[in-house]
Motif scaffolding. Structure first.
Motif, PDB file in Angstrom:
ATOM      1  N   ILE A   1       0.860  -1.188   0.000  1.00 16.64           N
ATOM      2  CA  ILE A   1       0.000   0.000   0.000  1.00 16.64           C
ATOM      3  C   ILE A   1       0.894   1.235   0.000  1.00 16.64           C
ATOM      4  O   ILE A   1       1.825   1.336   0.803  1.00 16.64           O
ATOM      5  N   MET A   2       0.642   2.139  -0.925  1.00 16.53           N
ATOM      6  CA  MET A   2       1.373   3.400  -0.915  1.00 16.53           C
ATOM      7  C   MET A   2       0.381   4.553  -0.938  1.00 16.53           C
ATOM      8  O   MET A   2      -0.829   4.332  -1.018  1.00 16.53           O
ATOM      9  N   LEU A   3       0.894   5.748  -0.849  1.00 15.24           N
ATOM     10  CA  LEU A   3       0.016   6.912  -0.741  1.00 15.24           C
ATOM     11  C   LEU A   3       0.096   7.785  -1.988  1.00 15.24           C
ATOM     12  O   LEU A   3       1.129   7.859  -2.642  1.00 15.24           O
ATOM     13  N   GLY A   4      -1.018   8.442  -2.297  1.00 14.53           N
ATOM     14  CA  GLY A   4      -1.052   9.397  -3.399  1.00 14.53           C
ATOM     15  C   GLY A   4      -1.817  10.639  -2.987  1.00 14.53           C
ATOM     16  O   GLY A   4      -2.283  10.752  -1.848  1.00 14.53           O
ATOM     17  N   THR A   5      -1.939  11.573  -3.936  1.00 15.11           N
ATOM     18  CA  THR A   5      -2.695  12.801  -3.668  1.00 15.11           C
ATOM     19  C   THR A   5      -4.004  12.820  -4.452  1.00 15.11           C
ATOM     20  O   THR A   5      -4.874  13.630  -4.179  1.00 15.11           O
ATOM     21  N   ASP A   6      -4.116  11.975  -5.471  1.00 12.31           N
ATOM     22  CA  ASP A   6      -5.285  11.949  -6.363  1.00 12.31           C
ATOM     23  C   ASP A   6      -5.538  13.321  -6.988  1.00 12.31           C
ATOM     24  O   ASP A   6      -6.686  13.675  -7.250  1.00 12.31           O
ATOM     25  N   GLY A   7      -4.465  14.081  -7.187  1.00  8.59           N
ATOM     26  CA  GLY A   7      -4.602  15.391  -7.838  1.00  8.59           C
ATOM     27  C   GLY A   7      -5.154  16.486  -6.943  1.00  8.59           C
ATOM     28  O   GLY A   7      -5.385  17.596  -7.406  1.00  8.59           O
ATOM     29  N   MET A   8      -5.363  16.203  -5.663  1.00 11.15           N
ATOM     30  CA  MET A   8      -5.881  17.237  -4.751  1.00 11.15           C
ATOM     31  C   MET A   8      -4.861  18.351  -4.565  1.00 11.15           C
ATOM     32  O   MET A   8      -5.206  19.505  -4.375  1.00 11.15           O
ATOM     33  N   HIS A   9      -3.574  17.960  -4.565  1.00  6.89           N
ATOM     34  CA  HIS A   9      -2.455  18.892  -4.381  1.00  6.89           C
ATOM     35  C   HIS A   9      -1.198  18.091  -4.680  1.00  6.89           C
ATOM     36  O   HIS A   9      -1.298  16.950  -5.166  1.00  6.89           O
TER      37      HIS A   9
ATOM     38  N   PHE B   1       4.086   5.817   3.501  1.00  2.00           N
ATOM     39  CA  PHE B   1       4.664   7.005   2.861  1.00  2.00           C
ATOM     40  C   PHE B   1       5.902   6.627   2.045  1.00  2.00           C
ATOM     41  O   PHE B   1       6.118   7.134   0.951  1.00  2.00           O
ATOM     42  N   ARG B   2       6.681   5.692   2.583  1.00  3.86           N
ATOM     43  CA  ARG B   2       7.938   5.316   1.925  1.00  3.86           C
ATOM     44  C   ARG B   2       7.801   4.116   0.987  1.00  3.86           C
ATOM     45  O   ARG B   2       8.741   3.789   0.277  1.00  3.86           O
ATOM     46  N   ASN B   3       6.644   3.474   0.960  1.00  6.46           N
ATOM     47  CA  ASN B   3       6.491   2.257   0.154  1.00  6.46           C
ATOM     48  C   ASN B   3       6.684   2.484  -1.337  1.00  6.46           C
ATOM     49  O   ASN B   3       6.989   1.552  -2.080  1.00  6.46           O
ATOM     50  N   ILE B   4       6.505   3.715  -1.797  1.00  6.11           N
ATOM     51  CA  ILE B   4       6.679   3.979  -3.223  1.00  6.11           C
ATOM     52  C   ILE B   4       8.099   3.605  -3.678  1.00  6.11           C
ATOM     53  O   ILE B   4       8.294   3.161  -4.804  1.00  6.11           O
ATOM     54  N   HIS B   5       9.080   3.744  -2.784  1.00  2.00           N
ATOM     55  CA  HIS B   5      10.454   3.364  -3.162  1.00  2.00           C
ATOM     56  C   HIS B   5      10.527   1.853  -3.418  1.00  2.00           C
ATOM     57  O   HIS B   5      11.225   1.406  -4.317  1.00  2.00           O
ATOM     58  N   ARG B   6       9.796   1.086  -2.606  1.00  3.42           N
ATOM     59  CA  ARG B   6       9.741  -0.371  -2.802  1.00  3.42           C
ATOM     60  C   ARG B   6       9.061  -0.704  -4.120  1.00  3.42           C
ATOM     61  O   ARG B   6       9.510  -1.574  -4.865  1.00  3.42           O
ATOM     62  N   PHE B   7       7.954  -0.005  -4.387  1.00  4.32           N
ATOM     63  CA  PHE B   7       7.228  -0.232  -5.644  1.00  4.32           C
ATOM     64  C   PHE B   7       8.151   0.004  -6.843  1.00  4.32           C
ATOM     65  O   PHE B   7       8.210  -0.812  -7.770  1.00  4.32           O
ATOM     66  N   ILE B   8       8.869   1.114  -6.823  1.00 10.45           N
ATOM     67  CA  ILE B   8       9.725   1.487  -7.964  1.00 10.45           C
ATOM     68  C   ILE B   8      10.847   0.456  -8.136  1.00 10.45           C
ATOM     69  O   ILE B   8      11.129  -0.001  -9.247  1.00 10.45           O
ATOM     70  N   LYS B   9      11.440   0.068  -7.023  1.00  6.76           N
ATOM     71  CA  LYS B   9      12.563  -0.885  -7.078  1.00  6.76           C
ATOM     72  C   LYS B   9      12.096  -2.262  -7.551  1.00  6.76           C
ATOM     73  O   LYS B   9      12.696  -2.861  -8.443  1.00  6.76           O
ATOM     74  N   GLU B  10      11.004  -2.737  -6.933  1.00 10.04           N
ATOM     75  CA  GLU B  10      10.457  -4.060  -7.280  1.00 10.04           C
ATOM     76  C   GLU B  10      10.147  -4.201  -8.760  1.00 10.04           C
ATOM     77  O   GLU B  10      10.238  -5.268  -9.336  1.00 10.04           O
ATOM     78  N   ASN B  11       9.758  -3.068  -9.359  1.00  4.51           N
ATOM     79  CA  ASN B  11       9.318  -3.111 -10.754  1.00  4.51           C
ATOM     80  C   ASN B  11      10.342  -2.536 -11.726  1.00  4.51           C
ATOM     81  O   ASN B  11      10.024  -2.289 -12.890  1.00  4.51           O
ATOM     82  N   ASN B  12      11.554  -2.341 -11.212  1.00  5.85           N
ATOM     83  CA  ASN B  12      12.694  -1.931 -12.047  1.00  5.85           C
ATOM     84  C   ASN B  12      12.497  -0.619 -12.804  1.00  5.85           C
ATOM     85  O   ASN B  12      12.975  -0.485 -13.929  1.00  5.85           O
ATOM     86  N   PHE B  13      11.778   0.322 -12.204  1.00 10.14           N
ATOM     87  CA  PHE B  13      11.700   1.646 -12.827  1.00 10.14           C
ATOM     88  C   PHE B  13      12.908   2.470 -12.378  1.00 10.14           C
ATOM     89  O   PHE B  13      13.465   2.237 -11.304  1.00 10.14           O
TER      90      PHE B  13
END
Ligand code: ZN
Length: 424
Positions: free
Chosen positions: A298-306, A335-347
């Motif tokens: 689970i990671m966090l986003g803003t959904d374009g609110m800001h 908050f930090r899970n996005i780094h895991r997402f990016i790494k796991e998926n080789n972006f």
């Protein structure tokens, strides 16, 4: 160019360990950082040195679900009808707005959003874009704007059937062109209730062809589930599972508010990441979820609110206290899970050379043991002093240095007025 940050107090984003050190930052998406006892006596040219005495240096931030297309909405004229539910909000606000976007407005929206992201310490943005009557070239326009500011990105176009087959196919074509050119992206879909079976199958086939995931809103409002039950005789996650959407690498499901136990099991057993967007859920009054049983992707986003992830994190914390008794450590992990997402998926574009320098003059002591208390209650985006994206300084002393801030905002205002005229 090599960058040196001297006299830093470095906070490791994973262990929260504090280290007093000088730091050598190498540039590029494959760059990194090195701790130095002291700076070399003779510095190679060209070089840049930032003095971070009294400041904290840590990993910069990422946004797991954004919509740059909403940037020019701030202060816009009231809709023709006051929305009474989620579908009204889409029909009278967002779908009215996105149908009127042209490429110039998209450029202005992306530049202004990227500017705010940068100044708030975000160096990696995952965006979900819509502009049904100007699809061709839209992803390339956003990419160029993000590159101008110096942000790394993962883009997609939200394909759907809501404006007919022709526009659906344009969405598929723009996505294919973007991925084919080697750009990092998803195959975007709006939501189950606007995506028919042919559209879904084509999107999943395209995602497989380019070895990426889908990025879709899932059960944001109960109406998405009702529509799915009525039309496909199953729930949304089940439908996505049955069409092969859960087996793709790197997929993001936005929201996932109204899931039953079986859908949570399907999610837990998949590779899918969930992007939580609490402020948007409150704003649209669609309900709130307890994410405890959703697995740990689970990671966090803003959904374009800001464009402020520290603000999103605080909102998710306060909501999470009520819905799931979330802890400081729990919200920091999301908050930090996005780094895991990016790494796991080789972006690319989220190496250690992505940093923020925080001017956080705390009224109490801060260390490894109590950092999370300061993170939740003290540190906010006003403390972001400088930002380094893949080794390049993009914000210094709270000023954007990669592009001209005044020009970007003045262009955005001009494009905002142009858009608003079309809305009334
Ligand atoms: Zn969204």
């Amino acid at each position: 160019m090599t960058l040196y940050i001297k006299n830093a107090t470095f906070i490791d984003w994973q262990t929260l360990k504090f280290t007093k050190t000088d730091i050598e930052v190498s540039g590029g998406k494959d760059g990194g950082i090195k701790f130095l006892d002291t700076l070399p006596a003779v510095l190679a040219d060209p070089v840049k040195v930032i003095d971070a005495r009294g400041k904290f240096v840590t990993r910069s931030f990422g946004c797991g679900h954004h919509h740059i297309y909403s940037t020019l909405a701030r202060g816009m004229p009231a809709p023709a009808k006051t929305p009474e539910n989620f579908l009204d909000i889409l029909n009278y606000i967002w779908w009215h707005l996105d149908k009127n976007l042209d490429l110039e407005m998209i450029k202005a929206s992306a530049l202004a959003s990227a500017l705010y992201c940068a100044k708030n310490g975000i160096t990696f943005v995952i965006d979900h874009h819509a502009s049904p009557f100007n699809i061709e070239g839209s992803l390339f326009t956003i990419k160029e704007a993000f590159n101008t500011i110096g942000l790394s990105h993962l883009l997609c176009y939200e394909i759907s059937d809501r404006d007919g087959e022709k526009i659906r196919d344009k969405g598929l074509a723009e996505t294919k062109n973007y991925l084919k050119a080697g750009n990092p992206g998803h195959v975007g879909l709006h939501a189950s209730f606007t995506v028919g079976n042919t559209c879904l199958d084509k999107a999943i086939t395209l995602a497989r062809e380019y070895d990426t995931g889908i990025h879709i809103h899932v059960a944001e409002d109960l109406s998405d589930q009702d529509h799915c039950q009525k039309n496909y005789n199953r729930r949304v996650v089940q439908r996505l599972h049955d069409s092969g959407g859960l087996g793709l690498q790197g997929s993001i499901f936005g929201h996932c508010i109204h899931l039953d136990e079986n859908e949570k099991v399907l999610l837990r057993n998949s590779k899918v990441w969930v992007a939580q967007n609490v402020e948007s859920n409150l704003n649209n009054n669609v309900g709130l979820a307890n994410f405890t049983d959703y697995g740990n992707r689970i990671m966090l986003g803003t959904d374009g609110m800001h464009s402020d992830m520290l603000r999103s994190t605080k909102a998710a914390f306060y909501q999470g206290l009520g819905t799931e008794g979330i802890s400081f450590a729990g919200i920091y992990e999301r908050f930090r899970n996005i780094h895991r997402f990016i790494k796991e998926n080789n972006f690319q574009g989220d190496n250690d050379n992505n940093l923020v320098i925080l001017d956080y003059n705390a009224p109490t002591q801060m260390n490894q043991d109590n950092f999370l208390g300061h993170f939740v209650y003290g540190i906010d985006s006003s403390h972001v002093e400088s930002v380094i994206s893949s080794g390049r300084v993009i914000v210094q002393d709270k000023k954007l240095v990669s592009a001209n801030e005044e020009e970007i905002l003045s262009f955005a205002r001009e494009m905002g007025s142009k858009l608003w005229e079309k809305l009334t």
